[in-house]
Write a protein that holds these residues in place. Structure first.
Motif, mmCIF file in Angstrom:
data_model
loop_
_atom_site.group_PDB
_atom_site.id
_atom_site.type_symbol
_atom_site.label_atom_id
_atom_site.label_comp_id
_atom_site.label_asym_id
_atom_site.label_seq_id
_atom_site.Cartn_x
_atom_site.Cartn_y
_atom_site.Cartn_z
ATOM 1 N N ALA A 88 23.217 1.281 18.875
ATOM 2 C CA ALA A 88 24.318 1.751 18.043
ATOM 3 C C ALA A 88 25.540 2.139 18.851
ATOM 4 O O ALA A 88 26.632 2.273 18.291
ATOM 5 C CB ALA A 88 23.853 2.940 17.193
ATOM 6 N N ASP A 93 32.163 4.701 15.257
ATOM 7 C CA ASP A 93 31.806 5.711 14.255
ATOM 8 C C ASP A 93 32.047 5.176 12.849
ATOM 9 O O ASP A 93 31.244 5.412 11.932
ATOM 10 C CB ASP A 93 32.628 6.981 14.454
ATOM 11 N N VAL A 96 29.272 2.654 11.837
ATOM 12 C CA VAL A 96 28.026 3.387 11.609
ATOM 13 C C VAL A 96 28.091 4.140 10.290
ATOM 14 O O VAL A 96 27.156 4.109 9.480
ATOM 15 C CB VAL A 96 27.739 4.355 12.776
ATOM 16 N N PHE A 112 18.662 3.498 13.654
ATOM 17 C CA PHE A 112 19.526 2.969 14.700
ATOM 18 C C PHE A 112 18.855 3.066 16.064
ATOM 19 O O PHE A 112 18.158 4.037 16.365
ATOM 20 C CB PHE A 112 20.847 3.747 14.744
ATOM 21 N N GLU A 151 24.347 10.321 22.331
ATOM 22 C CA GLU A 151 24.329 9.324 21.257
ATOM 23 C C GLU A 151 23.452 9.795 20.100
ATOM 24 O O GLU A 151 23.790 9.592 18.924
ATOM 25 C CB GLU A 151 23.813 7.990 21.812
ATOM 26 N N LEU A 155 24.862 10.173 16.272
ATOM 27 C CA LEU A 155 24.317 9.440 15.136
ATOM 28 C C LEU A 155 23.783 10.385 14.061
ATOM 29 O O LEU A 155 24.011 10.174 12.871
ATOM 30 C CB LEU A 155 23.213 8.491 15.609
ATOM 31 N N CYS A 160 22.587 9.925 10.178
ATOM 32 C CA CYS A 160 21.411 9.104 10.460
ATOM 33 C C CYS A 160 20.165 9.991 10.549
ATOM 34 O O CYS A 160 20.209 11.083 11.131
ATOM 35 C CB CYS A 160 21.622 8.351 11.772
#
Length: 324
Positions: A88, A93, A96, A112, A151, A155, A160
């Motif tokens: 990802a 951004d 996503v 992801f 990361e 996310l 996520c």
């Protein structure tokens, strides 16, 4: 008088297996000792109920996600969650967020992949060589660990609730981050097929390190999968039902009913055989082929006569995104 048939039957009864001391030690402790262990149905379920879900890989952009969702709806085929597989960190951004928003609106999960994977990292030269490729995607520098941690925070901050990782050390790090509140408590951590989870002890090790689910090695027999389930009762098994052409191209749709029975709670990971290689560009034809694979696998399950229960709508293992 002893006939040839009688003699053959007597020989079969008297066959001794090799590694008898090892087999005895394992059997006495209730551990896997043979590939001829009788198959038994699992009684496990997802949190909130259900035996199986459907996972579709290589959903690496908003365009592919949108097209795949449209195709599955037209076919009337369910899907539980999608996998992004390239990393990802290659997505902005905004992209996503768009992917998560569409999945949340569709009540479908999105998992992801964390990056940088070693082949993208600044120390990638080793991994791009023949020897390095055989070592798996192991992180070999502290800076990469920091990027992966950052990361994961990015996310999950975008909503996520499912992440894929490739390294046992990374799982230990993510487990600690989740326990200390740096990552959401409901976050699902998934071990990639590149973790090479090929036997019940390896699966148990990843569970101990914080994995909530593992993608099993592609070519495992039913007895190995059964023992993974027995040794790690709470670990979700994500079992590939078909494989990229370059990884062998085999399709095990006739076994889906057996897989659901022995491995529940589990995901049928369907659609890889629509591509020769996971890095190949995903065309409209690839999307159509992947949708067809999912529909065909479900047809095999329906025709088996098994009354399998689909994953419940509230199960956290669905990895449905939340509002940021």
């Amino acid at each position: 008088m002893t006939t040839t048939s009688d003699h053959t039957q007597q020989q079969a009864k008297d066959v001794l297996r090799g590694a008898s001391r090892g087999r005895d030690w394992l059997r006495q402790r209730g551990l896997p000792y043979s590939d001829e262990i009788p198959l038994e149905a699992s009684t496990g379920e997802f949190d909130g109920g259900g035996q199986y879900g459907i996972e579709v890989p290589v959903i690496n952009s908003f365009r592919i996600l949108e097209q795949t969702l449209k195709g599955l709806r037209e076919e009337g085929v369910p899907v539980t969650r999608f996998n992004e597989t390239l990393g990802a960190f290659l997505l902005s951004d905004a992209e996503v967020r768009d992917m998560l928003d569409l999945c949340r609106e569709s009540e479908v999960g999105m998992v992801f992949a964390l990056g940088p994977r070693p082949e993208y990292d600044r120390k990638a030269a080793f991994y791009r060589g023949g020897f390095g490729q055989s070592q798996g995607r192991r992180i070999n520098n502290n800076d990469a660990l920091a990027v992966i941690a950052d990361e994961a925070i990015r996310l999950t901050g975008l909503g996520c609730r499912g992440l894929i990782a490739y390294d046992p050390g990374v799982f230990r790090m993510l487990k600690l981050m989740r326990a200390e509140g740096a990552l959401p408590s409901g976050l699902q951590l998934k071990a990639s097929s590149h973790c090479i989870v090929s036997n019940p002890f390896t699966a148990a090790g990843y569970a101990d390190d914080g994995a909530d689910s593992v993608t099993t090695q592609h070519d495992l027999g039913l007895s190995v999968l059964q023992e993974m389930r027995r040794m790690s009762p709470s670990l979700v098994l994500d079992i590939p039902t078909d494989v990229y052409g370059n990884k062998g191209g085999f399709i095990r749709f006739p076994e889906v009913a057996e897989l659901v029975q022995i491995a529940a709670p589990m995901f049928l990971k369907i659609g890889a055989s629509a591509q020769a290689h996971p890095h190949d560009p995903v065309s409209d034809a690839t999307v159509r082929a992947r949708v067809q694979r999912v529909a065909l696998a479900m047809e095999y399950l329906d025709k088996s006569g098994l009354e399998a229960v689909y994953i419940g709508s509230k199960a956290p293992q669905r990895c449905v995104p939340v509002s940021a």
